[in-house]
Design a protein around this motif. Structure first.
Motif, PDB file in Angstrom:
ATOM      1  N   ARG A  15      29.600 -16.402   5.530  1.00 46.23           N
ATOM      2  CA  ARG A  15      28.410 -17.334   5.160  1.00 46.23           C
ATOM      3  C   ARG A  15      28.775 -17.221   3.506  1.00 46.23           C
ATOM      4  O   ARG A  15      27.710 -17.981   3.328  1.00 46.23           O
ATOM      5  N   GLN A  16      28.533 -15.953   3.307  1.00 45.95           N
ATOM      6  CA  GLN A  16      28.440 -16.087   2.293  1.00 45.95           C
ATOM      7  C   GLN A  16      28.698 -16.526   1.135  1.00 45.95           C
ATOM      8  O   GLN A  16      28.995 -17.380   0.298  1.00 45.95           O
ATOM      9  N   CYS A  19      28.803 -20.055   0.852  1.00 45.25           N
ATOM     10  CA  CYS A  19      27.844 -20.903   0.854  1.00 45.25           C
ATOM     11  C   CYS A  19      26.755 -21.043   1.713  1.00 45.25           C
ATOM     12  O   CYS A  19      25.925 -21.578   1.314  1.00 45.25           O
ATOM     13  N   ASP A  21      24.149 -20.761   4.678  1.00 45.24           N
ATOM     14  CA  ASP A  21      21.941 -20.023   4.927  1.00 45.24           C
ATOM     15  C   ASP A  21      22.684 -19.132   5.776  1.00 45.24           C
ATOM     16  O   ASP A  21      22.777 -19.558   6.192  1.00 45.24           O
ATOM     17  N   GLU A  22      21.928 -18.046   5.605  1.00 45.71           N
ATOM     18  CA  GLU A  22      21.887 -17.297   6.870  1.00 45.71           C
ATOM     19  C   GLU A  22      21.024 -17.255   8.197  1.00 45.71           C
ATOM     20  O   GLU A  22      19.945 -17.630   7.356  1.00 45.71           O
ATOM     21  N   ASN A  61      25.352 -13.560  11.128  1.00 41.76           N
ATOM     22  CA  ASN A  61      25.545 -13.463   9.653  1.00 41.76           C
ATOM     23  C   ASN A  61      26.055 -12.306   9.421  1.00 41.76           C
ATOM     24  O   ASN A  61      27.047 -12.581   8.218  1.00 41.76           O
TER      25      ASN A  61
END
Length: 339
Positions: A15-16, A19, A21-22, A61
């Motif tokens: 997810r990072q 980009c 959001d968690e 996440n």
């Protein structure tokens, strides 16, 4: 698809990387002070819901997201967004690159499928031929099993006239589920040597693995064709806005195809390639040769290991079509059947 005919088409991101959001692990509501939430049972339920929400958020996440390298979520956003005027060259190049990559994968998948199908077509009659062989000694020849030549000739003639059963491929497949496969097969052909039976079962296993992979390839090709169709639709996109439904479809099919290409047989032990043949046969006997999911294999193994176990699965995870019938197969012992 262990040889990965996708090449470098599949990529893994977090997810990072995207980009995104968690997820927040907190419940979207707070009823802890409500009068009906003061009992011990209510408080316990709320704590369990909080733990479940936190666990789900943590798993999402940290999970790796598989998608096609040529159709990453970022690329899909560009493809699903029209451009005014003549500024869409980069977007059209993305579409062309993705289409070319998908066509190459389609060609590789079809080649693997053709090889598997050829093996299946050759294996089936080969197994039946091996299973029907009866060594017929000539007159006065010495035989190993103290059965006279006339007895063997008599058996062959009775079989040819329909008075003895013929070995079928389905019966050989079913013998993989038996703890006394040699005895079962020799009930049909009493002159079938154990060495031949071992070779027959090896060929049958390879044929089943090939058939299951053909089914998996067909599912991959379905997703691939859908993606190519979506890219053609994107090519005709007009206007400067993002087609939300097209974007969602591109992302969904991209991740689905990536997942299908990376699917494994989770019941095979990587250390020594050992496996329970009941999983293999169960995959094969379905209407379209399913691929058992990791969670399904783990759950069945947990139940089969013994003890009192309670598990829950979401709707559509295979409770009725996979878990229940597979447990009935694996827990049946010839005297009782778990229903």
């Amino acid at each position: 698809l262990a040889d990965d005919p996708s090449g470098s088409l599949v990529s893994t991101m977090t997810r990072q990387d995207l980009c995104v959001d968690e997820l927040d692990g907190a419940l979207p509501f707070d009823v802890s002070r409500h009068q009906q939430a003061r009992s011990e049972i209510a408080q316990t339920m709320l704590r369990r819901m909080e733990e479940d929400a936190n666990e789900y958020a943590a798993s999402v996440n940290t999970a790796a997201i598989e998608s096609l390298a040529c159709l990453s979520p970022n690329s899909a956003t560009v493809i699903a967004t029209g451009v005014k005027g003549d500024d869409g060259a980069a977007r059209l190049q993305l579409i062309q690159t993705a289409t070319t990559a998908l066509e190459k994968v389609k060609s590789k998948l079809k080649s693997v499928r053709a090889q598997d199908q050829r093996y299946i077509d050759l294996a089936t009659p080969a197994v039946l031929e091996m299973g029907s062989v009866v060594s017929l000694p000539q007159e006065d020849a010495v035989v190993d099993d103290e059965v006279s030549a006339p007895e063997r000739y008599r058996y062959v003639l009775r079989r040819e006239s329909g008075q003895e059963p013929q070995l079928t491929f389905e019966f050989v497949v079913g013998s993989l589920l038996s703890s006394q496969a040699v005895k079962d097969l020799q009930l049909v052909n009493p002159y079938l040597p154990e060495e031949s039976i071992g070779h027959m079962l090896d060929i049958v296993v390879a044929a089943i693995l090939s058939a299951n992979r053909v089914g998996q390839i067909n599912r991959c090709l379905d997703d691939l064709e859908a993606l190519v169709s979506l890219l053609r639709e994107a090519k005709e996109l007009r206007g400067a806005s993002t087609d939300v439904s097209l974007l969602a479809a591109l992302n969904q099919k991209s991740q689905s195809l990536a997942s299908q290409l990376r699917s494994k047989r989770h019941y095979i032990q990587e250390e020594d390639n050992s496996y329970d043949p009941r999983f293999l046969v169960f995959e094969y006997v379905g209407e379209s040769q399913i691929m058992l999911r990791k969670t399904q294999v783990e759950m069945v193994r947990k139940f089969v290991s013994g003890g009192s176990v309670v598990k829950q699965m979401i709707m559509g995870a295979g409770k009725t079509t996979v878990i229940a019938p597979l447990l009935a197969l694996m827990l049946g012992d010839g005297n009782s059947l778990v229903m």
